[in-house]
Design an enzyme around this catalytic site. Structure first.
Site, mmCIF file in Angstrom:
data_model
loop_
_atom_site.group_PDB
_atom_site.id
_atom_site.type_symbol
_atom_site.label_atom_id
_atom_site.label_comp_id
_atom_site.label_asym_id
_atom_site.label_seq_id
_atom_site.Cartn_x
_atom_site.Cartn_y
_atom_site.Cartn_z
ATOM 1 N N GLU A 1 0.862 -1.282 0.006
ATOM 2 C CA GLU A 1 -0.115 0.033 -0.139
ATOM 3 C C GLU A 1 0.878 1.025 0.129
ATOM 4 O OE1 GLU A 1 -1.333 3.054 1.265
ATOM 5 O OE2 GLU A 1 -1.867 2.411 3.040
ATOM 6 N N CYS B 1 -1.922 8.408 4.067
ATOM 7 C CA CYS B 1 -2.163 7.842 2.720
ATOM 8 C C CYS B 1 -3.067 8.342 2.001
ATOM 9 C CB CYS B 1 -1.825 6.382 2.605
ATOM 10 S SG CYS B 1 -3.071 5.481 3.681
HETATM 11 P P1 NAP Z 1 9.417 4.026 3.770
HETATM 12 O O1 NAP Z 1 10.793 4.838 3.522
HETATM 13 O O2 NAP Z 1 8.769 3.395 2.487
HETATM 14 O O3 NAP Z 1 9.705 2.960 4.967
HETATM 15 C C1 NAP Z 1 8.943 1.874 5.296
HETATM 16 C C2 NAP Z 1 9.610 0.926 5.737
HETATM 17 O O4 NAP Z 1 10.244 0.051 4.576
HETATM 18 C C3 NAP Z 1 10.531 0.759 6.686
HETATM 19 O O5 NAP Z 1 10.798 -0.475 7.509
HETATM 20 C C4 NAP Z 1 11.913 0.691 5.701
HETATM 21 O O6 NAP Z 1 12.921 0.235 6.504
HETATM 22 C C5 NAP Z 1 11.587 0.057 4.629
HETATM 23 N N1 NAP Z 1 12.347 0.266 3.543
HETATM 24 C C6 NAP Z 1 12.032 1.221 2.672
HETATM 25 N N2 NAP Z 1 12.972 1.403 1.550
HETATM 26 C C7 NAP Z 1 13.352 -0.026 1.397
HETATM 27 C C8 NAP Z 1 14.310 -0.653 0.354
HETATM 28 N N3 NAP Z 1 14.622 -0.175 -0.630
HETATM 29 N N4 NAP Z 1 14.521 -1.738 0.743
HETATM 30 C C9 NAP Z 1 14.089 -2.508 1.987
HETATM 31 N N5 NAP Z 1 13.528 -1.770 2.982
HETATM 32 C C10 NAP Z 1 12.777 -0.701 2.815
HETATM 33 O O7 NAP Z 1 8.432 4.825 4.481
HETATM 34 P P2 NAP Z 1 8.326 5.856 5.811
HETATM 35 O O8 NAP Z 1 9.618 5.725 6.277
HETATM 36 O O9 NAP Z 1 7.193 5.665 6.533
HETATM 37 O O10 NAP Z 1 8.211 7.238 5.147
HETATM 38 C C11 NAP Z 1 9.095 7.872 3.983
HETATM 39 C C12 NAP Z 1 7.984 8.326 3.127
HETATM 40 O O11 NAP Z 1 6.904 7.362 2.733
HETATM 41 C C13 NAP Z 1 7.332 9.546 3.357
HETATM 42 O O12 NAP Z 1 7.920 10.567 3.231
HETATM 43 C C14 NAP Z 1 6.160 9.288 2.622
HETATM 44 O O13 NAP Z 1 6.278 9.833 1.262
HETATM 45 C C15 NAP Z 1 5.506 7.627 2.204
HETATM 46 N N6 NAP Z 1 4.893 7.322 3.315
HETATM 47 C C16 NAP Z 1 3.633 7.105 2.734
HETATM 48 C C17 NAP Z 1 2.615 6.325 3.454
HETATM 49 C C18 NAP Z 1 1.610 5.891 2.791
HETATM 50 O O14 NAP Z 1 0.510 5.388 3.621
HETATM 51 N N7 NAP Z 1 1.222 5.950 1.567
HETATM 52 C C19 NAP Z 1 2.808 6.188 4.724
HETATM 53 C C20 NAP Z 1 4.107 6.378 5.216
HETATM 54 C C21 NAP Z 1 5.052 7.196 4.385
HETATM 55 P P3 NAP Z 1 14.162 1.361 6.989
HETATM 56 O O15 NAP Z 1 13.691 2.652 7.599
HETATM 57 O O16 NAP Z 1 14.472 0.757 8.260
HETATM 58 O O17 NAP Z 1 14.952 1.471 6.070
#
Ligand code: NAP
Length: 474
Positions: A232, A269
């Protein structure tokens, strides 16, 4: 290495424990699964005060929101318990044998469902309870009879450990295998990659960014034995405000939309990222009312510095983009960012993919349209979204039918009133839209239909009666 950073050995051990627990957990009586789900809800409620205080320290989301989120988490755990008791985890379809030659003649076929096995679950940063250790994905997987290995989010590490410890106590008290719920953690993509690559994992549930989700989806598909990846991801959730709606409730809609854009500092989201409105006097008045309401808003601090940096970069991107004007740039009141409102023409939006990207935080882009055709072009350009909101499309007209068709083509949930933030946990819910808002638009990550993601259908042909009596569970 940090004591809470899972090593490759830790990850392998957690996955092996989940696999070792899988067969026994799937074979538990449904009453035992339901009892576990209820015990988890009771444990969260019994420890509400310290958990909410800790969650607030780690996320800055505030006690009101966090108490509400804990309520939601318990509600969905208990809701899944009821679903399990009602038979939703073992649906059966039975076609009796028909004598004679095929195709009319056939054997006795019974379609049953099997628990998939260990599920890797990536907790979300923005829902420390409802989409984390004991959140919706975990509840759905446990209800389906699957052990879960949680990848904690580094944005709320201690909360994840404390909730996990409560869950471990529940498993112990109920005499269930501790492998039913495992936790791995550590900031760094290698933890998540190792988890998805582990050969014991049978499916992945993910809530987070498009970049992270797509990277992990590719990992799931690159395995020697690919597995389902239920991601998602981000979404821009267009709101179409038709003239008929603005004619009667402009101010009320502007106030409500501003509250939705800034709710949780825009870290949902389902946050409305695009407003599609007619470029006429009423439309302009509505956008002025919206800007005024946003000026009065007081967003709280963002979840972590990475998300704040992402928001600031998104705002800077829109501010410098050709054809985009800044309607409102409320000053930041550190540590909180200010709300932002931008505007552009439909043709510019359709031609510029950068404008179609999510800006995660309290920001919205107004897209001015002149007619229905431009509105449809804007929706088509969005491609995939968790939601689309249509205000003023209630009448059965040819134009509204075209608009509804366009919205259904690009969104998982179409609203005719209200705002997309707030996703009810119910059987009819659909939270997952076409790519890029989710990797699997045919399933939902909210509501009781989420359970089906972790069940695999098997057709039994001329099966013995004892197996049919057990709904295919050998
Ligand atoms: P994220 O960066 O996608 O991280 C979510 C999870 O996935 C974390 O546990 C992260 O691990 C892991 N992860 C991320 N990239 C990865 C990769 N390339 N390989 C392996 N594992 C990976 O999301 P976030 O930290 O919640 O927020 C960052 C951005 O995500 C926000 O600025 C926003 O744009 C978006 N976001 C969207 C939603 C939504 O509901 N659509 C919700 C939250 C955030 P690590 O952090 O340990 O690396």
């Amino acid at each position: 290495m940090h004591p809470h950073h899972s090593t490759p050995d830790n990850i392998r051990t957690a996955c092996a424990a989940a696999q070792a627990a899988a067969a026994d957990f799937a074979a538990q009586p449904l009453a035992s699964r339901a009892a576990l789900l209820r015990a988890l809800a009771n444990a969260l409620e019994a420890h509400r005060q310290p958990l909410v205080a800790l969650a607030d320290r780690e996320t800055a989301l505030g006690p009101v929101r966090l108490n509400g989120e804990l309520d939601r988490t318990c509600f969905q755990l208990r809701g899944f318990a009821e679903q399990v008791e009602a038979g939703a985890a073992q649906p059966v379809q039975d076609d009796p044998a028909v004598a004679g030659a095929p195709p009319a003649g056939r054997p006795h076929l019974t379609r049953v469902h099997m628990a998939l096995g260990p599920v890797a679950m990536f907790a979300a940063s923005n829902f420390p309870f409802a989409f984390s250790v004991l959140g919706g994905d975990t509840a759905a997987a446990l209800a389906a009879g699957c052990p879960v290995v949680v990848k904690a989010h580094p944005g709320h590490p201690q909360l994840s450990r404390d909730v996990f410890a409560l869950a471990a106590d529940c498993l112990n008290t109920l005499g269930l295998n501790p492998g039913v719920l495992q936790l791995v953690q550590g900031a760094g993509i290698e933890v998540g990659v190792a988890l998805v690559r582990d050969p014991t994992i049978e499916a992945v549930a993910f809530t987070g960014s498009q970049r992270g989700g797509v990277a992990l989806w590719q990992e799931a598909n690159a395995r020697p034995r690919p597995i389902p990846f239920y991601g998602e991801l981000g979404s821009i959730n267009p709101v179409v405000a038709l003239p008929s709606a603005l004619a009667t409730q402009s101010q009320a809609l502007a106030t409500a939309l501003a509250a939705s854009i800034t709710l949780g500092c825009g870290q949902f989201c389902t946050s409305p990222g695009v407003l599609v409105v007619h470029h006429d006097d009423a439309g302009q008045a509505f956008v002025r009312q919206l800007a005024e309401a946003l000026t009065l808003s007081r967003p709280h601090a963002m979840l972590h510095s990475g998300i704040r940096a992402g928001f600031d970069a998104g705002v800077a991107r829109l501010q410098s983009r050709g054809g985009v004007t800044t309607v409102l740039a409320a000053p930041a009141r550190e540590p909180s960012p200010g709300a932002h409102l931008f505007a552009t023409e439909a043709a510019t939006f359709v031609a510029d993919a950068v404008l179609q990207e999510e800006v995660f935080g309290p920001a919205c882009l107004v897209v001015w349209v002149r007619d229905l055709d431009e509105t449809l072009q804007v929706l088509q350009a969005v491609r995939g979204s968790l939601t689309a909101t249509l205000w003023g499309a209630d009448a059965d007209t040819a134009d509204n039918r075209r608009l509804v068709r366009a919205a259904q083509a690009m969104a998982g949930r179409v609203l005719f009133a209200g705002l997309p933030t707030g996703v009810a946990v119910t059987a009819a819910q659909q939270h997952g839209g076409p790519w890029p808002s989710s990797t699997h638009a045919f399933s939902t990550s909210v509501g009781y239909a989420a359970l089906a993601r972790f069940l695999r259908p098997v057709a039994l042909q001329d099966a013995p009666e004892w197996l049919l009596q057990a709904k295919g569970q050998a």
